[in-house]
Design a protein around this motif. Structure first.
Motif, PDB file in Angstrom:
ATOM      1  N   HIS A 188     -24.818 -18.069 -13.133  1.00 19.17           N
ATOM      2  CA  HIS A 188     -24.418 -18.451 -14.494  1.00 19.17           C
ATOM      3  C   HIS A 188     -24.913 -19.840 -14.862  1.00 19.17           C
ATOM      4  N   GLN A 189     -24.872 -20.758 -13.879  1.00 11.83           N
ATOM      5  CA  GLN A 189     -25.318 -22.114 -14.208  1.00 11.83           C
ATOM      6  C   GLN A 189     -26.815 -22.150 -14.511  1.00 11.83           C
ATOM      7  N   ARG A 190     -27.595 -21.343 -13.793  1.00  9.17           N
ATOM      8  CA  ARG A 190     -29.061 -21.414 -13.928  1.00  9.17           C
ATOM      9  C   ARG A 190     -29.605 -20.507 -15.024  1.00  9.17           C
ATOM     10  N   TRP A 191     -29.022 -19.316 -15.175  1.00 12.26           N
ATOM     11  CA  TRP A 191     -29.574 -18.362 -16.163  1.00 12.26           C
ATOM     12  C   TRP A 191     -29.041 -18.591 -17.581  1.00 12.26           C
ATOM     13  N   MET A 192     -27.806 -19.095 -17.661  1.00  6.22           N
ATOM     14  CA  MET A 192     -27.217 -19.275 -18.989  1.00  6.22           C
ATOM     15  C   MET A 192     -27.598 -20.669 -19.507  1.00  6.22           C
ATOM     16  N   PRO A 193     -28.262 -20.721 -20.666  1.00  6.13           N
ATOM     17  CA  PRO A 193     -28.808 -22.013 -21.083  1.00  6.13           C
ATOM     18  C   PRO A 193     -27.873 -22.893 -21.916  1.00  6.13           C
ATOM     19  N   SER A 194     -26.828 -22.323 -22.524  1.00  6.47           N
ATOM     20  CA  SER A 194     -26.137 -23.099 -23.569  1.00  6.47           C
ATOM     21  C   SER A 194     -24.614 -23.069 -23.411  1.00  6.47           C
ATOM     22  N   ASN A 195     -24.027 -24.248 -23.267  1.00  2.00           N
ATOM     23  CA  ASN A 195     -22.563 -24.348 -23.206  1.00  2.00           C
ATOM     24  C   ASN A 195     -21.938 -23.947 -24.542  1.00  2.00           C
ATOM     25  N   GLN A 196     -22.630 -24.289 -25.621  1.00  2.00           N
ATOM     26  CA  GLN A 196     -22.106 -23.952 -26.953  1.00  2.00           C
ATOM     27  C   GLN A 196     -22.069 -22.427 -27.149  1.00  2.00           C
ATOM     28  N   ASP A 231     -11.680 -17.560 -17.906  1.00  2.00           N
ATOM     29  CA  ASP A 231     -11.215 -18.942 -17.669  1.00  2.00           C
ATOM     30  C   ASP A 231     -12.224 -19.704 -16.795  1.00  2.00           C
ATOM     31  N   TRP A 232     -12.678 -19.017 -15.751  1.00  2.00           N
ATOM     32  CA  TRP A 232     -13.648 -19.658 -14.841  1.00  2.00           C
ATOM     33  C   TRP A 232     -14.946 -19.993 -15.583  1.00  2.00           C
ATOM     34  N   PHE A 233     -15.421 -19.044 -16.375  1.00  2.00           N
ATOM     35  CA  PHE A 233     -16.691 -19.225 -17.111  1.00  2.00           C
ATOM     36  C   PHE A 233     -16.537 -20.344 -18.150  1.00  2.00           C
ATOM     37  N   ASP A 234     -15.355 -20.393 -18.768  1.00  2.00           N
ATOM     38  CA  ASP A 234     -15.059 -21.415 -19.780  1.00  2.00           C
ATOM     39  C   ASP A 234     -15.216 -22.828 -19.199  1.00  2.00           C
ATOM     40  N   ALA A 235     -14.806 -22.972 -17.955  1.00  2.00           N
ATOM     41  CA  ALA A 235     -14.807 -24.305 -17.340  1.00  2.00           C
ATOM     42  C   ALA A 235     -16.161 -24.656 -16.702  1.00  2.00           C
TER      43      ALA A 235
END
Lengths: 242, 202
Positions: A188-196, A231-235
């Protein structure tokens, strides 16, 4: 190809995956089928390498002429590079896929299948009496990305969100969330590009009543693990490569 | 991809490559013709017999360019057909594999129609490819005919050049360049024909 029925009601959801015959150097994927009385929808039907085992597996549930709809959450090859083969096998089918990827996906060949472009704000797929919602999930990870929610079965097919890379023997459901977290973190940290984009998606998905969150790789989440995942993904901070 | 498919792709791709060289040479002949015309004009009566030959050379070059242009378009069609055949063969093989893997499935029999359809499409493509190759070989034969004609013209040019006094060397150079070009065209086109002949419709 392992087949697991994950919903049985007025219609069925079947998960296909953990293909033992798959070449070792390609990523393992989950495919989902929504089956109604006379129609069949394939969600992220998979790569070209997977076509034969996937078709053979689907034939346990539906005849070829009742495979009427395909859905591609985004344009990646592990999602839909089998399109050219489905295109030749199915004479009366539709592909529901992001509008912005149409010109790209047609490189896989799409002559007999009708391309139904999904606008950025999503839409619906109607299979007889079943209406599935197409939920925008842009930038998670692809710039044009959608998930599919079934309000009746309370299943969200979540594409690459919730994914983990695991071996062919791993269970189909998460059985120990705390232990599973480490299998998902880097993905998730590497493939997902945007916190927004992630925040917007979580906000949208928290409003849905979900029993099963069904990603395209790894294990599915059910019951309380769905909320734990959100919740985990949110943080989690994503987009770590820059 | 099977070895035969690879060879087919290479054969079709080599046509375009060989013919682009032929095109360059044909344009050189055209230039040689213009050059010869100018020399013959300056030589006046001494090169009287050479003047009509320059027109032949020019006409031959123009026709060769036109033929090669058409063949290149045809070669592109043949390339697309090769891609199509490759995709249809791959689909047929996958469908057969799916049918085999589905043995015992409730709806296994429904796979038969896609398998049969894929087989027919693949066979159609193979037949079409052979037909098109035969036609292309016919067009290549026409280019060979032009190359042979160019060599005859080159031989006549040498004879006429020998009567041209102080212009002998210049006109002989023209004859040599036409002859050399004709050889090149002949050799390149011959390679195309050899590459394609194994796919000819029997």
């Amino acid at each position: 190809m392992k087949m697991t029925k994950i919903y049985e009601g007025s219609h069925q959801w079947i998960m296909f995956g953990r293909d033992e015959g798959k070449p070792g150097n390609i990523v393992d994927t989950n495919q989902y089928v929504v089956r109604t009385a006379n129609r069949c929808l394939l969600l992220d039907p998979g790569g070209a390498e997977l076509f034969a085992p996937m078709m053979a597996a689907v034939l346990h549930h539906a005849p070829v002429d009742q495979i009427t709809d395909l859905f591609a959450s985004h344009q990646d090859p592990d999602v839909i590079s089998s399109l050219g083969l489905w295109d030749q096998a199915l004479t009366n089918a539709k592909l529901h896929a992001p509008a912005i990827w149409e010109g790209f996906l047609r490189h896989y060949s799409c002559e007999s299948i009708e391309y139904v472009p999904i606008p950025d704000n999503g839409g619906t797929i109607k299979l007889e009496s079943v209406e599935l919602q197409i939920i925008p999930a842009h930038y998670l990870h692809s710039s044009g990305n959608f998930h599919v929610y079934d309000p009746q079965a309370k299943i969200l097919m979540s594409g690459d969100v919730g994914a983990a890379i695991e071996g062919p023997d791993s269970p189909v459901f998460v059985d120990n969330f705390a232990a599973h977290v480490e299998k998902m973190r880097y993905w998730h940290q590497r493939w997902m590009p945007s916190n927004q984009a992630k925040r917007v998606w979580i906000e949208r998905v928290r409003n849905l009543d979900i029993d099963i969150l069904a990603p395209q790789h790894g294990r599915m989440f059910k019951g309380d693990d769905v909320k734990r995942f959100l919740d985990w993904f949110d943080a989690l901070q994503v987009g770590i490569a820059v | 991809m099977t070895n035969q498919t690879k060879s087919q792709f290479i054969a079709v791709a080599s046509i375009t490559s060989e013919l682009s060289a032929v095109m360059v040479v044909a344009k050189e002949i055209s230039l040689a013709a213009a050059n010869a015309k100018a020399i013959a004009f300056r030589a006046g009566d001494k090169a009287k017999g050479f003047q009509p030959i320059t027109d032949f050379i020019n006409e031959l070059a123009k026709e060769t360019i036109e033929l090669v242009t058409n063949i290149n378009i045809y070669a592109l069609v043949l390339y697309r057909l090769t891609v199509d055949e490759f995709q249809k063969t791959a689909a047929y093989n996958k469908f057969e594999l799916a049918a085999k893997m589905a043995e015992g499935a409730v709806y296994a029999k429904s796979m038969q129609e896609p398998v049969d359809h894929a087989r027919l499409s693949m066979q159609d493509c193979q037949r079409q490819f052979k037909r098109d190759v035969s036609q292309l070989l016919g067009q290549l034969e026409a280019v060979m005919h032009h190359a042979r004609a160019a060599r005859v013209i080159a031989a006549n040019s040498r004879i006429e050049a020998s009567q041209a006094g102080e212009y002998l060397q210049s006109l002989q150079a023209v004859a040599e360049s036409v002859d050399k070009a004709a050889h090149t065209i002949h050799d390149n086109v011959q390679r195309c024909r050899i590459a394609l002949s194994i796919y000819r419709n029997s």
